[in-house]
Design an enzyme around this catalytic site. Structure first.
Site, PDB file in Angstrom:
ATOM      1  CG  ASN A  22      -2.213  -0.773   0.953  1.00 38.58           C
ATOM      2  OD1 ASN A  22      -3.070  -0.348   0.179  1.00 38.58           O
ATOM      3  ND2 ASN A  22      -2.338  -1.933   1.588  1.00 38.58           N
ATOM      4  CG  HIS A 118      -9.966  -3.519   8.526  1.00 37.82           C
ATOM      5  ND1 HIS A 118      -9.084  -4.113   9.415  1.00 37.82           N
ATOM      6  CD2 HIS A 118     -11.043  -4.340   8.459  1.00 37.82           C
ATOM      7  CE1 HIS A 118      -9.614  -5.239   9.874  1.00 37.82           C
ATOM      8  NE2 HIS A 118     -10.808  -5.397   9.309  1.00 37.82           N
ATOM      9  CG  ASP A 154     -10.080  -2.845  12.587  1.00 39.21           C
ATOM     10  OD1 ASP A 154      -9.193  -2.078  12.159  1.00 39.21           O
ATOM     11  OD2 ASP A 154      -9.867  -4.041  12.863  1.00 39.21           O
TER      12      ASP A 154
HETATM   13  C1  GAR Z   1      -3.204  -4.775   3.949  1.00 38.20           C
HETATM   14  O1  GAR Z   1      -4.065  -5.766   3.456  1.00 38.20           O
HETATM   15  C2  GAR Z   1      -3.927  -3.914   4.954  1.00 38.20           C
HETATM   16  O2  GAR Z   1      -5.276  -3.693   4.631  1.00 38.20           O
HETATM   17  C3  GAR Z   1      -3.830  -4.754   6.187  1.00 38.20           C
HETATM   18  O3  GAR Z   1      -2.484  -5.226   6.166  1.00 38.20           O
HETATM   19  C4  GAR Z   1      -2.084  -5.399   4.803  1.00 38.20           C
HETATM   20  C5  GAR Z   1      -0.762  -4.709   4.595  1.00 38.20           C
HETATM   21  O4  GAR Z   1      -0.249  -4.985   3.332  1.00 38.20           O
HETATM   22  N1  GAR Z   1      -4.115  -4.007   7.370  1.00 38.20           N
HETATM   23  C6  GAR Z   1      -4.772  -4.514   8.404  1.00 38.20           C
HETATM   24  O5  GAR Z   1      -5.142  -5.658   8.467  1.00 38.20           O
HETATM   25  C7  GAR Z   1      -5.029  -3.527   9.544  1.00 38.20           C
HETATM   26  N2  GAR Z   1      -6.047  -4.011  10.399  1.00 38.20           N
HETATM   27  P1  GAR Z   1       0.959  -4.130   2.742  1.00 38.20           P
HETATM   28  O6  GAR Z   1       2.058  -4.087   3.790  1.00 38.20           O
HETATM   29  O7  GAR Z   1       1.375  -4.894   1.521  1.00 38.20           O
HETATM   30  O8  GAR Z   1       0.432  -2.756   2.415  1.00 38.20           O
END
Ligand code: GAR
Length: 227
Positions: A22, A118, A154
């Protein structure tokens, strides 16, 4: 319309714990001409988070403080994080896979300037293992949510959501990948809206995006026909 200059860009502090896909999507958006935001700090609670390298490669300041064993506990840790963010001059704190609960005082410190992504359609499936929770519930659509952060985990005013279908044969990993692709679209779009001053929250915690264009909505939400 005047050209967006560095001076007028919204400054972002992006907090991560892992690979930072992200973060990458946000940095890529920031590199596009005219995008009204820039990343001034990447912070992680994990010293080996892959996203730190992504930031450093892009010439962005990247800092990490291990939370394990930090003297003084969560409040003291979050105070140290807040100090780094303040020093960076960030206007908006962007939690992007920051897999650590933040303290109430941190939320208060950054109130209305703190957003999170999320990987579920909130208010369904809060917490961890959300893709498996969605599969176990038998939902036919899943997705992701960008929301303002409030002390309750959340929760908080929902700014935008993107929807994906749950397909036969999905496991948690396949569903997570499909949702992640939408996360990479929805987060840069929300940051743009905030930078453009188009996001407001009413007394009932309902968010309105001023002048949201059908093309903007369908770009993050191809499932929906804007009509
Ligand atoms: C993503 O899917 C984000 O939505 C989730 O962690 C992942 C990080 O991916 N966040 C949560 O679950 C927060 N509750 P990334 O490091 O590749 O961006």
């Amino acid at each position: 319309m005047g050209q967006v200059t560095n001076r007028t860009k919204l400054k972002l502090a992006v907090l991560i714990s892992g690979g930072g896909s992200n973060l990458q999507a946000i940095m890529d958006a920031c590199n596009a001409p005219g995008y009204p935001a820039e990343v001034v700090l990447v912070f992680s609670n994990q010293l080996d988070a892959g996203g730190l390298d992504r930031a450093r490669k892009a010439g962005i300041r990247a800092e990490a403080i291990a939370h394990k064993g930090y003297p003084g506990g969560r409040e003291a840790y979050d105070t140290a994080v807040s100090t780094l963010i303040e020093q960076s001059g960030a206007d908006l704190v962007v939690l992007a896979g920051y897999l650590r609960l933040v303290s109430e005082s941190f939320v208060t410190r950054w109130q209305d300037r703190l957003i999170n992504i999320h990987p579920s359609l909130l208010p369904s499936f809060k917490g961890l293992h959300v893709h498996q929770k969605a599969l176990d519930a038998g939902v036919k659509f899943a997705g992701c949510t960008v929301h303002y952060v409030v002390p309750e985990v959340d929760s908080g005013p929902i700014i935008a959501q993107a929807v994906v279908p749950v397909l036969p044969g999905d496991d948690a990993g396949k569903l997570a990948q499909r949702i992640l692709k939408q996360e990479h679209k929805i987060y840069p779009q929300v940051i743009r809206w905030i930078a453009e001053g188009r996001v407001s929250v009413d007394a009932n915690a309902i968010v309105t995006v001023t002048d949201a264009k059908p093309a903007e909505i369908s770009a993050i939400n191809p499932v929906l026909d804007p009509g």
